[in-house]
Design a protein around this motif. Structure first.
Motif, short mmCIF file in Angstrom:
data_model
loop_
_atom_site.label_atom_id
_atom_site.label_comp_id
_atom_site.label_asym_id
_atom_site.label_seq_id
_atom_site.Cartn_x
_atom_site.Cartn_y
_atom_site.Cartn_z
N ALA A 8 -29.30 -57.86 26.55
CA ALA A 8 -28.87 -57.17 27.76
C ALA A 8 -30.06 -56.32 28.22
O ALA A 8 -30.93 -55.98 27.41
CB ALA A 8 -27.67 -56.28 27.46
N PRO A 9 -30.11 -55.96 29.49
CA PRO A 9 -31.24 -55.16 29.96
C PRO A 9 -31.49 -53.90 29.14
O PRO A 9 -32.65 -53.55 28.87
CB PRO A 9 -30.87 -54.82 31.41
N ASP A 10 -30.43 -53.23 28.69
CA ASP A 10 -30.63 -51.98 27.96
C ASP A 10 -31.19 -52.19 26.55
O ASP A 10 -31.64 -51.23 25.92
CB ASP A 10 -29.34 -51.16 27.91
N ALA A 11 -31.21 -53.42 26.05
CA ALA A 11 -31.76 -53.70 24.72
C ALA A 11 -33.11 -54.42 24.80
O ALA A 11 -33.76 -54.65 23.79
CB ALA A 11 -30.78 -54.56 23.93
N ALA A 14 -39.11 -52.95 28.12
CA ALA A 14 -39.07 -52.34 29.45
C ALA A 14 -39.29 -53.35 30.58
O ALA A 14 -38.51 -53.39 31.55
CB ALA A 14 -40.08 -51.20 29.55
N ALA A 17 -36.42 -55.71 30.81
CA ALA A 17 -35.24 -55.00 31.32
C ALA A 17 -35.30 -54.93 32.85
O ALA A 17 -34.29 -55.17 33.53
CB ALA A 17 -35.15 -53.60 30.72
N GLU A 18 -36.46 -54.64 33.36
CA GLU A 18 -36.66 -54.57 34.81
C GLU A 18 -36.41 -55.94 35.46
O GLU A 18 -35.71 -56.04 36.47
CB GLU A 18 -38.10 -54.11 35.09
N ALA A 21 -32.64 -56.83 35.20
CA ALA A 21 -31.85 -56.03 36.14
C ALA A 21 -31.96 -56.60 37.55
O ALA A 21 -30.96 -56.69 38.28
CB ALA A 21 -32.31 -54.57 36.12
N SER A 35 -31.80 -64.57 29.45
CA SER A 35 -31.50 -63.40 28.64
C SER A 35 -32.12 -63.49 27.25
O SER A 35 -32.43 -62.47 26.63
CB SER A 35 -29.98 -63.21 28.51
#
Length: 179
Positions: A8-11, A14, A17-18, A21, A35
């Motif tokens: 997931a983006p939060d894991a 950086a 994640a960007e 998102a 993913s």
């Protein structure tokens, strides 16, 4: 069997994640392959840029899907086969067109020549000869299309082998439809 988990983006790192998102904001989700690629920002960015660039290819979209079906049949990625069969259907290709493409042929000799060339690029690139390129030109394919074939092959090689390495398997209903 799944070897590497999705992120997931939060894991994710950086940059990944960007990227994730942004994909989720535009499409509502990122998909398992993307993913999972998020473990490596370089892999994810490279795939997204390459995929986006190939959307501007001169290869007709229906022919591109036929080529991708033939390539993924050879590579053995069920996930990619299911995805390309679905894309082919959405473009109006028949079940016969899809089955023929998976057998590396078409009812159109011009398309069959291009599909065969793509498979040769995948399986034996050192065997490509001047005569092979001339044969494509004789079928009316432009140098731009001929130059784009190795890129389409490389994109399919990336996605197919990535999915096989990380253990992505198609969903049961999608796999049944690809067959």
């Amino acid at each position: 069997m799944r070897r590497i988990a999705t992120l997931a983006p939060d894991a994710a790192p950086a940059k990944s994640a960007e990227l994730l998102a942004g994909i989720i904001a535009r499409h509502g989700g990122a998909g398992d392959m993307v993913s999972t690629m998020a473990h490596s920002p370089a892999t994810l960015q490279g795939y997204l840029d390459f995929s986006r660039a190939m959307k501007r290819a001169a290869i007709p979209r229906k022919v591109s899907e036929k080529i991708s079906l033939a390539l993924q049949e050879w590579i053995g990625c069920g996930t990619c086969l299911a995805a390309h069969a679905g894309a082919a259907r959405s473009l109006g290709l028949s079940e016969t067109d899809i089955a023929l493409a998976r057998q590396a042929t078409s009812t159109d000799a011009r398309e069959t020549a291009l599909i065969a060339f793509a498979l040769a690029v995948l399986a034996e690139p050192s065997s490509i000869s001047d005569a092979d390129v001339e044969r494509l030109r004789a079928h009316g394919w432009s140098d731009r299309v001929i130059v784009e074939i190795p890129a389409l092959v490389a994109l399919n090689q990336l996605t197919g082998t990535f999915n096989l390495v990380v253990g992505l398997q198609p969903d049961e209903p999608a796999a049944a439809q690809a067959s």
